[in-house]
Design an enzyme around this catalytic site. Structure first.
Site, PDB file in Angstrom:
ATOM      1  N   HIS A   1       0.817  -1.214   0.000  1.00 38.38           N
ATOM      2  CA  HIS A   1       0.000   0.000   0.000  1.00 38.38           C
ATOM      3  C   HIS A   1       0.851   1.265   0.000  1.00 38.38           C
ATOM      4  CE1 HIS A   1      -2.795   3.087   1.482  1.00 38.38           C
ATOM      5  NE2 HIS A   1      -3.756   2.326   0.987  1.00 38.38           N
ATOM      6  N   ARG A   2       1.834   1.315   0.894  1.00 39.03           N
ATOM      7  CA  ARG A   2       2.836   2.393   0.998  1.00 39.03           C
ATOM      8  C   ARG A   2       2.291   3.720   1.541  1.00 39.03           C
ATOM      9  NH1 ARG A   2       7.050   2.959  -3.738  1.00 39.03           N
ATOM     10  NH2 ARG A   2       5.332   4.004  -4.794  1.00 39.03           N
ATOM     11  N   ASP A   3       1.041   3.742   1.981  1.00 36.09           N
ATOM     12  CA  ASP A   3       0.512   4.971   2.594  1.00 36.09           C
ATOM     13  C   ASP A   3      -0.477   4.620   3.694  1.00 36.09           C
ATOM     14  OD1 ASP A   3       0.165   7.678   3.037  1.00 36.09           O
ATOM     15  OD2 ASP A   3      -1.342   7.932   1.464  1.00 36.09           O
ATOM     16  N   ILE A   4      -0.053   3.708   4.559  1.00 37.75           N
ATOM     17  CA  ILE A   4      -0.910   3.295   5.673  1.00 37.75           C
ATOM     18  C   ILE A   4      -0.964   4.409   6.705  1.00 37.75           C
ATOM     19  CG2 ILE A   4      -1.182   1.630   7.559  1.00 37.75           C
ATOM     20  CD1 ILE A   4      -1.763   0.482   4.787  1.00 37.75           C
TER      21      ILE A   4
ATOM     22  N   ASN B   1      -6.882   6.371   6.106  1.00 37.29           N
ATOM     23  CA  ASN B   1      -7.130   5.444   5.002  1.00 37.29           C
ATOM     24  C   ASN B   1      -7.854   4.178   5.439  1.00 37.29           C
ATOM     25  OD1 ASN B   1      -6.137   7.081   3.007  1.00 37.29           O
ATOM     26  ND2 ASN B   1      -4.073   6.218   3.048  1.00 37.29           N
TER      27      ASN B   1
END
Length: 204
Positions: A21-24, A28
């Site tokens: 995901h890289r944007d936890i 979100n």
């Protein structure tokens, strides 16, 4: 704990699809309006494949990457500029869990309202994440939170042991005789306090 179990399931699902995901971050994760028993993971704008779905080959480990995602929930390795893999999603999710368990607070959030350059902010948050140990960070919480954060320091290519992580939060539920009844409406009871606290922060 219920949120933790569902969040880990969502992460395992996308990881099984060869995607990180890289944007936890806390924003979100949402609860369905007409489906209040499920937690949803959204915003895949920074997501990418960490391995080929055809060959299963992992992406190359790279240093000196630009920081991707939220600095507040980024893993220590991500904030150092290392390529993001499954371990980093898992570590970031651990900080999300702490954020909620600690009353919407993490120690490095003290820098959020300070006027400093981006490069300085990265250094400050990175230094704090390196210096603070898991016991202090999880003070007042069940020890399973400490075990979680200790575990996530796995290797870049290593597959997280999701069953072990599930077990930590099931253990907390069992110890405290709590049921995984999917009743997330307790969030509504704390909303007025959160709004009031945010107003106080903005005034400062």
């Amino acid at each position: 704990c219920m949120f933790a179990l569902q969040g880990l399931e969502r992460l395992k699902f996308i990881h099984d699809k060869h995607v990180v995901h890289r944007d936890i971050k806390h924003k979100n994760f949402i609860i369905g309006k007409n489906d209040p028993y499920n937690i949803y993971l959204i915003d895949f704008g920074f997501a990418r494949k960490y391995r080929s779905s055809r060959t299963g080959k992992l992406i190359k480990f790279v240093n000196k990457q630009i920081l991707i995602g939220s600095i507040w929930y980024s893993s220590y390795n991500a904030i150092k500029g290392y390529e993001i893999s499954r371990r980093d999603d898992i570590e970031s999710f651990g900080y999300v869990l702490l954020y909620f368990a600690k009353g919407r607070w993490l120690p490095w959030l003290r820098y959020e309202y300070q006027n400093m350059k981006w490069s300085e902010l990265i250094i400050k948050v990175r230094e704090m994440k390196l210096a603070i140990n898991e016991e202090i960070l999880c003070e007042g919480l069940p020890y399973e939170f400490v075990l979680y954060l200790k575990y996530v320091k796995i290797k870049f290519e290593e597959e997280p042991n999701y069953n072990y992580l599930y077990g930590l939060f099931i253990s907390i539920l069992t110890k405290h005789s709590m049921k995984n009844d999917l009743n997330f409406f307790l969030i509504k009871k704390t909303k007025p306090k959160i709004i009031q606290r945010n107003k106080q922060i903005n005034k400062k």
